[in-house]
Design a protein around this motif. Structure first.
Motif, PDB file in Angstrom:
ATOM      1  N   PRO A 193      36.680  50.510  22.499  1.00 23.46           N
ATOM      2  CA  PRO A 193      37.880  49.700  22.722  1.00 23.46           C
ATOM      3  C   PRO A 193      37.695  48.772  23.926  1.00 23.46           C
ATOM      4  CG  PRO A 193      38.490  51.972  22.307  1.00 23.46           C
ATOM      5  CD  PRO A 193      36.989  51.940  22.397  1.00 23.46           C
ATOM      6  N   PRO A 194      37.979  47.464  23.765  1.00 20.46           N
ATOM      7  CA  PRO A 194      37.778  46.496  24.848  1.00 20.46           C
ATOM      8  C   PRO A 194      38.650  46.823  26.064  1.00 20.46           C
ATOM      9  CG  PRO A 194      38.117  45.384  22.756  1.00 20.46           C
ATOM     10  CD  PRO A 194      38.426  46.828  22.532  1.00 20.46           C
ATOM     11  N   GLN A 195      38.119  46.541  27.243  1.00 22.94           N
ATOM     12  CA  GLN A 195      38.853  46.761  28.493  1.00 22.94           C
ATOM     13  C   GLN A 195      39.217  45.416  29.100  1.00 22.94           C
ATOM     14  OE1 GLN A 195      39.436  50.032  29.553  1.00 22.94           O
ATOM     15  NE2 GLN A 195      38.510  50.518  27.548  1.00 22.94           N
ATOM     16  N   ILE A 196      40.471  45.302  29.530  1.00 20.76           N
ATOM     17  CA  ILE A 196      40.879  44.087  30.233  1.00 20.76           C
ATOM     18  C   ILE A 196      40.795  44.361  31.731  1.00 20.76           C
ATOM     19  CG2 ILE A 196      42.756  42.459  30.638  1.00 20.76           C
ATOM     20  CD1 ILE A 196      43.727  43.169  27.781  1.00 20.76           C
ATOM     21  N   ALA A 197      40.160  43.437  32.457  1.00 19.35           N
ATOM     22  CA  ALA A 197      39.913  43.679  33.882  1.00 19.35           C
ATOM     23  C   ALA A 197      40.107  42.397  34.677  1.00 19.35           C
ATOM     24  CB  ALA A 197      38.494  44.199  34.082  1.00 19.35           C
ATOM     25  N   GLY A 198      40.394  42.574  35.973  1.00 22.23           N
ATOM     26  CA  GLY A 198      40.528  41.434  36.876  1.00 22.23           C
ATOM     27  C   GLY A 198      41.559  40.449  36.375  1.00 22.23           C
ATOM     28  N   PRO A 199      41.287  39.157  36.525  1.00 20.60           N
ATOM     29  CA  PRO A 199      42.266  38.138  36.151  1.00 20.60           C
ATOM     30  C   PRO A 199      42.489  38.034  34.641  1.00 20.60           C
ATOM     31  CG  PRO A 199      40.216  37.124  36.837  1.00 20.60           C
ATOM     32  CD  PRO A 199      40.090  38.583  37.148  1.00 20.60           C
ATOM     33  N   GLY A 200      41.606  38.666  33.832  1.00 21.91           N
ATOM     34  CA  GLY A 200      41.760  38.559  32.389  1.00 21.91           C
ATOM     35  C   GLY A 200      40.431  38.613  31.659  1.00 21.91           C
ATOM     36  N   PHE A 201      39.424  39.171  32.318  1.00 21.80           N
ATOM     37  CA  PHE A 201      38.150  39.396  31.644  1.00 21.80           C
ATOM     38  C   PHE A 201      38.337  40.459  30.571  1.00 21.80           C
ATOM     39  CE2 PHE A 201      36.876  38.173  35.989  1.00 21.80           C
ATOM     40  CZ  PHE A 201      36.077  37.083  35.700  1.00 21.80           C
ATOM     41  N   ILE A 202      37.645  40.281  29.449  1.00 18.58           N
ATOM     42  CA  ILE A 202      37.635  41.323  28.427  1.00 18.58           C
ATOM     43  C   ILE A 202      36.226  41.899  28.401  1.00 18.58           C
ATOM     44  CG2 ILE A 202      37.945  41.864  25.992  1.00 18.58           C
ATOM     45  CD1 ILE A 202      39.754  39.331  25.859  1.00 18.58           C
ATOM     46  N   ASN A 203      36.138  43.169  28.807  1.00 20.96           N
ATOM     47  CA  ASN A 203      34.818  43.800  28.891  1.00 20.96           C
ATOM     48  C   ASN A 203      34.534  44.597  27.625  1.00 20.96           C
ATOM     49  OD1 ASN A 203      34.458  42.683  31.399  1.00 20.96           O
ATOM     50  ND2 ASN A 203      35.207  44.493  32.490  1.00 20.96           N
ATOM     51  N   LEU A 204      33.301  44.404  27.130  1.00 22.91           N
ATOM     52  CA  LEU A 204      32.938  45.002  25.853  1.00 22.91           C
ATOM     53  C   LEU A 204      31.744  45.930  26.028  1.00 22.91           C
ATOM     54  CD1 LEU A 204      33.029  41.637  23.891  1.00 22.91           C
ATOM     55  CD2 LEU A 204      34.814  43.394  23.880  1.00 22.91           C
TER      56      LEU A 204
END
Length: 677
Positions: free
Chosen positions: A94-105
Motif C-alpha cells: 500500500p502506497p505511503q503519503i509522506a512530507g508535503p505529498g510524496f507518494i512512496n512505493l
RNA sequence: GCGCUCGUAGCUCAGUUGGAUAGAGCAGCAGAUUUCUAAUCUGCGGGUCGCAGGUUCGAGUCCUGCCGAGCGUACCA
C-alpha cells in the motif's frame, strides 16, 4: 517544436515492460480524471522516479505537489485522492503519503521475484524488451586521420561511439556505424612530399607504417619550423610590443575616483598583463622550437634545403585532388598499410564499423554540393569564398575556399546527403569533441535549410582528456600520446598487478597464458571504462593508477566482481544453466538479498536513462551499484553454505543473474570479462 | 567583443524533465581474514554545492548579475 518532439521521442521509449514504465503507466491511468487530459496525466506520471533513499521506498511519485497547485488543493489531499484511484495491488505494498505529498512505493517481493525469474529464463536479453518502434541510427565516431597514428584524442569518440552503437542495437534499433576517416587531406600531401624527397624504399618494405609516420613527422617538423620562423615569430614579437606598450599605458593612467571605474581599470590592467604573459610563453615556445631544429644538424640542413615546404605540401595535396597520376598512385599505395594499422588498434579495442567511408569517398560529390546550395540561394560568394550565411551567426559557414578548394563543411554536407539517400536514417549521431560544436550547429542548420528537416541531428559532444597538470594529455615534450602505446602501458601495468596479486596467493590461480589474457582485458577495459564512467560532457584527468584501482568505480573492480561471482559456481560445481531449468525459485529473506534483487530488476531502466541523452556513465553507475550490492550480499548471505537447499538455490540464482547482468552490461560498453582473475 | 562549456569534500569525480537530511572512490582514522577470490568488506570524520540576488511548496539543478577556468569565433579538421 516538432523537431523537439522528435528529439524527446529519440531512443528513450524503450520498453513498456520495465518496472518504472509500468508504474508510470498505472499512474497515468489514475491521473486521467484528476488531471483532466491525457497529456497532462502523462507529464505528471513522468514524475514517478526511483527513490533516492531506501527509507522512502523503492520508487516515489512526486506528482501530487504540482497537481495540487494546479487544482488549488492541498497536495496531501490530492495525493490521497490519487492513491485512491491507483491500481497497484499486484505490484506494490500500500502506497505511503509522506512530507508535503510524496507518494512512496515499495514493490511487493513476489512481484520482484516473478520479474527476476523471467529475466533468468531469458538467456540473451535478461528480460530487456526491444523498443516498440525501432528507429534507424547512423553513428559517426572515431574518424581518425589515417596518415598519422591514432592518438589519445581518438579514445573518447571511439569508445563512447562504440558503446552507444552496442546499446542502441541491443534495445532493437537499426544501427549503422560509419567511420568517416580522414584519408584525403593535407596529411597525405605531407607524406607524398616526404616520400619524394626523403623516402626510403627499403624501410618502407620493412615497415610501411613506421616509414610513413617518420616521413609525416619529418615533414610536419619542417613545415612548422618555417611557419614558426617566418610567420609566428615576427607576429608574436609585434604583438608582444603592442601589448607591452598597452600595459604600460594602462598602468600609467590616473586611477579613477569612482570605485566601479577603479575596479574596471584594475581588471583591465590585470587582463593586459595576463595577455602579455601568454604571448611571452608562446614566443618562448616558438623560439625553442626553432632553436631545437637549428641545433640538430641533419634537421637544420633539411630545413635550409626546403624553404618553401609549406606551400609545396599544399601543392602535392592539390595535385592529388586534381588527379595527378603519380600522387594518386602513391595514395593508392600508402592507404592500405595505413588502414591496416588502424584496424589493428580497432581489433585490440574490439571496435568495428559497418562502413568506412572516408573523405576521399565524397571527393567527386563536392562540386555538386556547392553548385546545389548556390542554385538554391543558400550559398553566395563573399571575399572570394562560397559561404552560407546563417541567422544568429556572425561568421558564415564556408563551403569553398577562395582558391577553389573544398572544406570539411563541404564533405560533411555531401556525407549527409549520401547517408540520407542510402540509409534514410531517423537520426545521425556525431560523436565528436566539444570544440567542434559551432561547426555542427552550422552544419545542422545548413542541412535543414538544404531540405533535411525530418531527421534528428545530434552532436554527441565530449570533453577533453587531461594530464596530471590539468592540461590536455601530452607527453613531456608536448607531443600527443599515441593510442597504441597508451594501450600497451595500461596492459603492462595490468599485467604487473595481476601477477603480483596472483603470486601473493597461497596457490596461484592463473597460468602465464591466462595472466596475459586477463591483463589485456583488464588493461583495455580500464581505459574504456574510465572514459565511459565520466560524464560525457566534462573533461577528465587521465590516470593509470585510478583507472586500474581495485576499489571504486573501475573496470578492474567490475571484472573482479564478475570473477568472484563466477567462482562460486566453480567452487560449488554448480551448472548455472541446469539450475535455471531446474525449477528452483528465488525467495527474498535477507535485506541484502532484496536490495540486490531490486537493483537487478532495474537493468532496463538504466539502459533507458543512458539512451535518453546518450550518456554511458549512467550504465557504469548502475553496474557499480549492482556490484556494490552484490558485495554486501556476499558478506552477509552464505551461498554454498546456506541453511537450506532451497535458500542455497535461491541465492545461486541471484548470483547467476548478477553475473549475467554484469557481463551483459560490460559487453554493452564494449568491455570483456574474465572468469578468473 | 560575442558564443559554448564548466566551477560540488584535501584530491579525482557522480548527482536521473527542480524533490525529502548533497553521494562514491582515493587520502586520514578505527575495525573485519582458520575465507564462498581480502585484488575485498564494515564504520568514523570531512561541504556556506564559486559569490550575490531572483523564480517556487521545494534550487547543486531554472533565471539575472558578478568572480574564476577552458574552448570556439571566415577560408585546418
Amino acid at each position: 517544436m516538432r523537431s523537439l518532439c522528435g528529439l524527446c521521442a529519440s531512443a528513450s521509449d524503450i520498453t513498456v515492460m520495465n518496472t518504472l514504465a509500468e508504474l508510470r503507466q498505472r499512474f497515468s491511468t489514475a491521473l486521467l480524471d484528476l488531471a483532466g487530459d491525457a497529456a497532462t496525466a502523462a507529464e505528471l506520471a513522468a514524475l514517478v522516479l526511483p527513490s533516492q533513499d531506501p527509507k522512502f521506498g523503492d520508487y516515489q511519485a512526486n506528482c501530487a505537489m504540482p497537481l495540487g497547485k494546479r487544482l488549488g488543493k492541498p497536495p496531501r489531499e490530492v495525493a490521497a485522492a490519487l492513491v485512491e484511484r491507483l491500481d497497484l495491488a499486484d505490484l506494490c505494498e500500500p502506497p505511503q503519503i509522506a512530507g508535503p505529498g510524496f507518494i512512496n512505493l515499495t514493490l511487493r517481493d513476489d512481484w520482484i521475484v516473478a520479474r527476476l525469474q523471467a529475466a533468468l529464463a531469458d538467456v540473451d536479453r535478461l528480460g530487456v524488451q526491444r523498443v516498440a518502434a525501432p528507429r534507424t541510427f547512423v553513428l559517426d565516431y572515431s574518424s581518425p586521420n589515417v596518415a598519422k597514428p591514432m592518438h589519445v584524442g581518438h579514445i573518447r569518440s571511439t569508445v563512447i561511439g562504440d558503446a552507444l552503437y552496442r546499446m542502441l542495437r541491443f534495445v532493437g534499433h537499426k544501427t549503422i556505424s560509419d567511420n568517416h576517416i580522414g584519408d584525403w587531406g593535407t596529411q597525405f600531401g605531407m607524406i607524398i612530399y616526404g616520400w619524394k624527397h626523403f623516402g626510403d624504399e627499403a624501410a618502407f618494405a620493412r615497415g610501411p607504417v613506421a616509414e610513413l609516420s617518420r616521413l609525416y613527422r619529418l615533414v610536419n617538423t619542417l613545415v612548422e619550423y618555417h611557419e614558426a620562423k617566418n610567420e609566428q615569430l615576427p607576429a608574436l614579437r609585434l604583438r608582444l610590443s603592442d601589448q607591452e606598450s598597452r600595459a604600460a599605458q594602462l598602468e600609467l593612467a590616473p586611477t579613477p575616483a569612482d570605485p566601479a571605474d577603479k575596479k574596471r581599470a584594475a581588471k583591465r590592467i590585470q587582463e593586459a598583463l595576463a595577455d602579455l604573459a601568454k604571448t611571452r610563453d608562446e614566443l618562448a615556445d616558438a623560439e625553442a622550437k626553432v632553436a631545437r631544429i637549428e641545433a640538430d644538424e641533419p634537421l637544420r640542413k633539411h630545413a635550409a634545403a626546403h624553404p618553401n615546404i609549406g606551400a609545396a605540401v599544399l601543392a602535392e595535396t592539390a595535385a592529388l585532388h586534381a588527379g595527378d597520376a603519380e600522387n594518386r598512385a602513391l595514395w593508392q599505395r600508402f592507404l592500405p598499410p595505413c588502414l591496416a594499422e588502424i584496424d589493428e588498434t580497432y581489433r585490440r579495442l574490439d571496435v568495428s564499423f559497418d562502413h568506412t567511408l572516408g573523405e576521399s569517398f565524397y571527393e567527386e560529390a563536392l562540386p555538386q554540393v556547392v553548385r546545389d546550395l548556390a542554385a538554391r540561394g543558400l550559398a553566395r560568394e563573399s571575399h572570394g569564398a562560397q559561404c552560407v550565411f546563417l541567422e544568429g551567426h556572425d561568421a558564415p559557414f564556408l563551403i569553398q575556399k577562395q582558391d577553389g578548394a573544398f572544406l570539411y563543411a563541404t564533405t560533411d554536407l555531401a556525407t549527409i546527403r549520401y547517408r540520407m539517400d542510402q540509409w534514410r536514417p531517423d537520426a545521425i549521431l556525431y560523436v565528436v569533441d566539444h570544440r567542434q560544436s559551432l561547426h555542427f550547429t552550422q552544419l545542422f542548420a545548413t542541412a535543414r535549410l538544404w531540405g533535411y528537416e525530418h531527421v534528428e541531428f545530434q552532436h554527441i559532444s565530449f570533453g577533453t582528456v587531461l594530464g596530471d597538470d590539468g592540461k590536455p594529455f601530452k607527453t613531456r615534450s608536448g607531443a600527443s600520446v599515441g593510442l597504441a602505446s597508451l594501450l600497451d602501458e595500461a596492459v603492462d601495468r595490468a599485467h604487473a598487478i595481476v601477477c603480483q596479486n596472483d603470486d601473493a596467493r597461497p596457490e596461484p590461480l592463473l597460468s602465464a597464458e591466462e595472466r596475459r589474457t586477463v591483463a589485456e582485458r583488464v588493461g583495455i577495459g580500464a581505459i574504456k571504462y574510465a572514459d565511459l564512467a565520466h560524464n560525457r560532457t566534462s573533461d577528465y584527468k587521465f590516470s593509470y593508477d585510478k583507472m586500474l584501482a581495485m576499489q571504486g568505480n573501475t573496470a578492474a573492480y567490475m571484472q573482479y566482481s564478475y570473477a568472484r561471482v563466477s567462482s562460486i559456481f566453480d567452487k560449488g560445481s554448480v551448472d548455472a544453466a541446469a539450475l535455471r531449468l531446474s525449477g528452483a525459485e528465488i525467495t527474498l529473506t535477507h535485506p541484502a538479498e532484496r536490495a540486490l534483487a531490486l537493483a537487478l530488476l532495474q537493468f532496463s531502466e538504466a539502459l533507458d536513462r543512458v539512451l535518453a541523452d546518450y550518456r554511458p556513465n549512467l550504465l557504469t553507475d548502475y553496474l557499480y551499484d549492482v556490484a556494490s550490492r552484490y558485495a554486501a550480499f556476499f558478506e552477509s548471505c552464505p551461498v554454498l553454505r546456506a541453511d537450506t537447499q532451497q535458500q542455497r538455490e535461491s541465492r545461486l540464482l541471484l548470483c547467476d543473474l548478477t553475473a549475467r547482468t554484469l557481463r551483459l552490461g560490460l559487453n554493452l560498453l564494449g568491455i570483456a570479462v574474465v572468469d578468473r582473475m
